[in-house]
Design a protein around this motif. Structure first.
Motif, PDB file in Angstrom:
ATOM      1  N   ALA A 185       0.827  -1.202   0.000  1.00  0.00           N
ATOM      2  CA  ALA A 185       0.000   0.000   0.000  1.00  0.00           C
ATOM      3  C   ALA A 185       0.867   1.259   0.000  1.00  0.00           C
ATOM      4  O   ALA A 185       0.573   2.227  -0.724  1.00  0.00           O
ATOM      5  CB  ALA A 185      -0.919  -0.006   1.216  1.00  0.00           C
ATOM      6  N   ALA A 186       1.909   1.250   0.796  1.00  0.00           N
ATOM      7  CA  ALA A 186       2.797   2.406   0.846  1.00  0.00           C
ATOM      8  C   ALA A 186       3.475   2.619  -0.505  1.00  0.00           C
ATOM      9  O   ALA A 186       3.570   3.762  -0.994  1.00  0.00           O
ATOM     10  CB  ALA A 186       3.844   2.223   1.939  1.00  0.00           C
ATOM     11  N   ALA A 187       3.919   1.539  -1.131  1.00  0.00           N
ATOM     12  CA  ALA A 187       4.552   1.644  -2.442  1.00  0.00           C
ATOM     13  C   ALA A 187       3.557   2.167  -3.475  1.00  0.00           C
ATOM     14  O   ALA A 187       3.899   2.998  -4.323  1.00  0.00           O
ATOM     15  CB  ALA A 187       5.106   0.291  -2.873  1.00  0.00           C
ATOM     16  N   ALA A 188       2.329   1.696  -3.383  1.00  0.00           N
ATOM     17  CA  ALA A 188       1.307   2.164  -4.320  1.00  0.00           C
ATOM     18  C   ALA A 188       1.048   3.659  -4.156  1.00  0.00           C
ATOM     19  O   ALA A 188       0.877   4.381  -5.140  1.00  0.00           O
ATOM     20  CB  ALA A 188       0.016   1.369  -4.119  1.00  0.00           C
ATOM     21  N   LEU A 189       1.017   4.121  -2.926  1.00  0.00           N
ATOM     22  CA  LEU A 189       0.794   5.550  -2.681  1.00  0.00           C
ATOM     23  C   LEU A 189       1.935   6.396  -3.244  1.00  0.00           C
ATOM     24  O   LEU A 189       1.710   7.465  -3.811  1.00  0.00           O
ATOM     25  CB  LEU A 189       0.660   5.815  -1.183  1.00  0.00           C
ATOM     26  CG  LEU A 189      -0.677   5.479  -0.548  1.00  0.00           C
ATOM     27  CD1 LEU A 189      -0.581   5.661   0.965  1.00  0.00           C
ATOM     28  CD2 LEU A 189      -1.782   6.331  -1.111  1.00  0.00           C
ATOM     29  N   LEU A 190       3.139   5.903  -3.058  1.00  0.00           N
ATOM     30  CA  LEU A 190       4.300   6.686  -3.490  1.00  0.00           C
ATOM     31  C   LEU A 190       4.514   6.643  -5.000  1.00  0.00           C
ATOM     32  O   LEU A 190       4.995   7.608  -5.594  1.00  0.00           O
ATOM     33  CB  LEU A 190       5.558   6.178  -2.791  1.00  0.00           C
ATOM     34  CG  LEU A 190       5.577   6.371  -1.271  1.00  0.00           C
ATOM     35  CD1 LEU A 190       6.797   5.672  -0.676  1.00  0.00           C
ATOM     36  CD2 LEU A 190       5.582   7.851  -0.916  1.00  0.00           C
ATOM     37  N   ALA A 198       2.120   5.635  -7.459  1.00  0.00           N
ATOM     38  CA  ALA A 198       0.927   5.651  -8.306  1.00  0.00           C
ATOM     39  C   ALA A 198       0.734   7.009  -8.987  1.00  0.00           C
ATOM     40  O   ALA A 198       0.740   8.044  -8.332  1.00  0.00           O
ATOM     41  CB  ALA A 198      -0.295   5.325  -7.473  1.00  0.00           C
ATOM     42  N   PRO A 199       0.555   6.986 -10.301  1.00  0.00           N
ATOM     43  CA  PRO A 199       0.281   8.233 -11.021  1.00  0.00           C
ATOM     44  C   PRO A 199      -1.219   8.517 -11.105  1.00  0.00           C
ATOM     45  O   PRO A 199      -1.695   9.074 -12.083  1.00  0.00           O
ATOM     46  CB  PRO A 199       0.874   7.956 -12.402  1.00  0.00           C
ATOM     47  CG  PRO A 199       0.682   6.494 -12.593  1.00  0.00           C
ATOM     48  CD  PRO A 199       0.817   5.894 -11.224  1.00  0.00           C
ATOM     49  N   LYS A 228      -8.201   9.849  -4.843  1.00  0.00           N
ATOM     50  CA  LYS A 228      -9.441   9.088  -4.667  1.00  0.00           C
ATOM     51  C   LYS A 228      -9.310   7.701  -5.298  1.00  0.00           C
ATOM     52  O   LYS A 228      -9.705   6.699  -4.705  1.00  0.00           O
ATOM     53  CB  LYS A 228     -10.607   9.856  -5.286  1.00  0.00           C
ATOM     54  CG  LYS A 228     -11.953   9.254  -5.003  1.00  0.00           C
ATOM     55  CD  LYS A 228     -13.069  10.145  -5.514  1.00  0.00           C
ATOM     56  CE  LYS A 228     -14.408   9.606  -5.082  1.00  0.00           C
ATOM     57  NZ  LYS A 228     -15.513  10.462  -5.482  1.00  0.00           N
ATOM     58  N   GLU A 229      -8.747   7.634  -6.498  1.00  0.00           N
ATOM     59  CA  GLU A 229      -8.559   6.345  -7.172  1.00  0.00           C
ATOM     60  C   GLU A 229      -7.552   5.488  -6.413  1.00  0.00           C
ATOM     61  O   GLU A 229      -7.726   4.274  -6.279  1.00  0.00           O
ATOM     62  CB  GLU A 229      -8.079   6.540  -8.608  1.00  0.00           C
ATOM     63  CG  GLU A 229      -9.138   7.063  -9.546  1.00  0.00           C
ATOM     64  CD  GLU A 229      -8.599   7.236 -10.952  1.00  0.00           C
ATOM     65  OE1 GLU A 229      -7.767   6.410 -11.386  1.00  0.00           O
ATOM     66  OE2 GLU A 229      -9.016   8.199 -11.609  1.00  0.00           O
ATOM     67  N   THR A 230      -6.504   6.125  -5.926  1.00  0.00           N
ATOM     68  CA  THR A 230      -5.481   5.390  -5.179  1.00  0.00           C
ATOM     69  C   THR A 230      -6.071   4.799  -3.910  1.00  0.00           C
ATOM     70  O   THR A 230      -5.813   3.645  -3.570  1.00  0.00           O
ATOM     71  CB  THR A 230      -4.298   6.307  -4.838  1.00  0.00           C
ATOM     72  OG1 THR A 230      -3.758   6.832  -6.051  1.00  0.00           O
ATOM     73  CG2 THR A 230      -3.221   5.558  -4.077  1.00  0.00           C
ATOM     74  N   ARG A 231      -6.888   5.589  -3.200  1.00  0.00           N
ATOM     75  CA  ARG A 231      -7.532   5.088  -1.982  1.00  0.00           C
ATOM     76  C   ARG A 231      -8.451   3.916  -2.294  1.00  0.00           C
ATOM     77  O   ARG A 231      -8.494   2.922  -1.560  1.00  0.00           O
ATOM     78  CB  ARG A 231      -8.296   6.208  -1.281  1.00  0.00           C
ATOM     79  CG  ARG A 231      -7.397   7.182  -0.531  1.00  0.00           C
ATOM     80  CD  ARG A 231      -8.190   8.133   0.350  1.00  0.00           C
ATOM     81  NE  ARG A 231      -9.092   8.997  -0.401  1.00  0.00           N
ATOM     82  CZ  ARG A 231      -8.748  10.148  -0.983  1.00  0.00           C
ATOM     83  NH1 ARG A 231      -7.490  10.561  -0.905  1.00  0.00           N
ATOM     84  NH2 ARG A 231      -9.630  10.862  -1.632  1.00  0.00           N
ATOM     85  N   GLN A 232      -9.172   4.011  -3.406  1.00  0.00           N
ATOM     86  CA  GLN A 232     -10.057   2.916  -3.804  1.00  0.00           C
ATOM     87  C   GLN A 232      -9.236   1.657  -4.123  1.00  0.00           C
ATOM     88  O   GLN A 232      -9.606   0.554  -3.725  1.00  0.00           O
ATOM     89  CB  GLN A 232     -10.916   3.309  -5.019  1.00  0.00           C
ATOM     90  CG  GLN A 232     -11.955   2.268  -5.382  1.00  0.00           C
ATOM     91  CD  GLN A 232     -12.955   2.029  -4.275  1.00  0.00           C
ATOM     92  OE1 GLN A 232     -13.423   2.953  -3.612  1.00  0.00           O
ATOM     93  NE2 GLN A 232     -13.270   0.763  -4.046  1.00  0.00           N
TER      94      GLN A 232
END
Length: 103
Positions: A16-21, A23-24, A28-32
């Motif tokens: 999740a942390a990697a995705a947050l950092l 993710a382009p 809102k999409e990232t949280r989903q």
């Protein structure tokens, strides 16, 4: 089992942390996406826990049955030994009585 669940949770957090950092996407999409990934990991963890529980019950049942079988076999062997000892005792008693009879 606890180590596996712990690993899944830690892996989920790191992912999740990697995705947050990385993710382009908008927040809102990232949280989903994170919620979906979390949900999938929780479902997988529950599935693993359920499988482990059923396997544990199955193994416990097999162990119980094996123990019961061993007890039955032991009782049978002891009963046969007791019968053999009684037969031997009777034979010895008969032999002694015959040998002590006057001719």
């Amino acid at each position: 089992m606890a180590g596996m669940v712990k690993g899944v949770v830690i892996g989920g957090v790191v992912g999740a942390a990697a995705a947050l950092l990385l993710a382009p996407k908008p927040g809102k999409e990232t949280r989903q996406d994170l919620m979906n990934a979390y949900s999938k990991s929780m479902d997988k963890s529950k599935e693993w826990a359920s499988t482990a529980g059923s396997k544990t019950q199955e193994l416990a049942s097999k162990v119980g049955q094996s123990a019961s079988d061993m007890i039955s076999q032991t009782k049978s062997v002891l009963s046969n030994a007791k019968d053999g000892m009684n037969t031997a005792k009777d034979d010895i008693t008969s032999s002694l009585q015959e040998s002590t009879k006057p001719n």
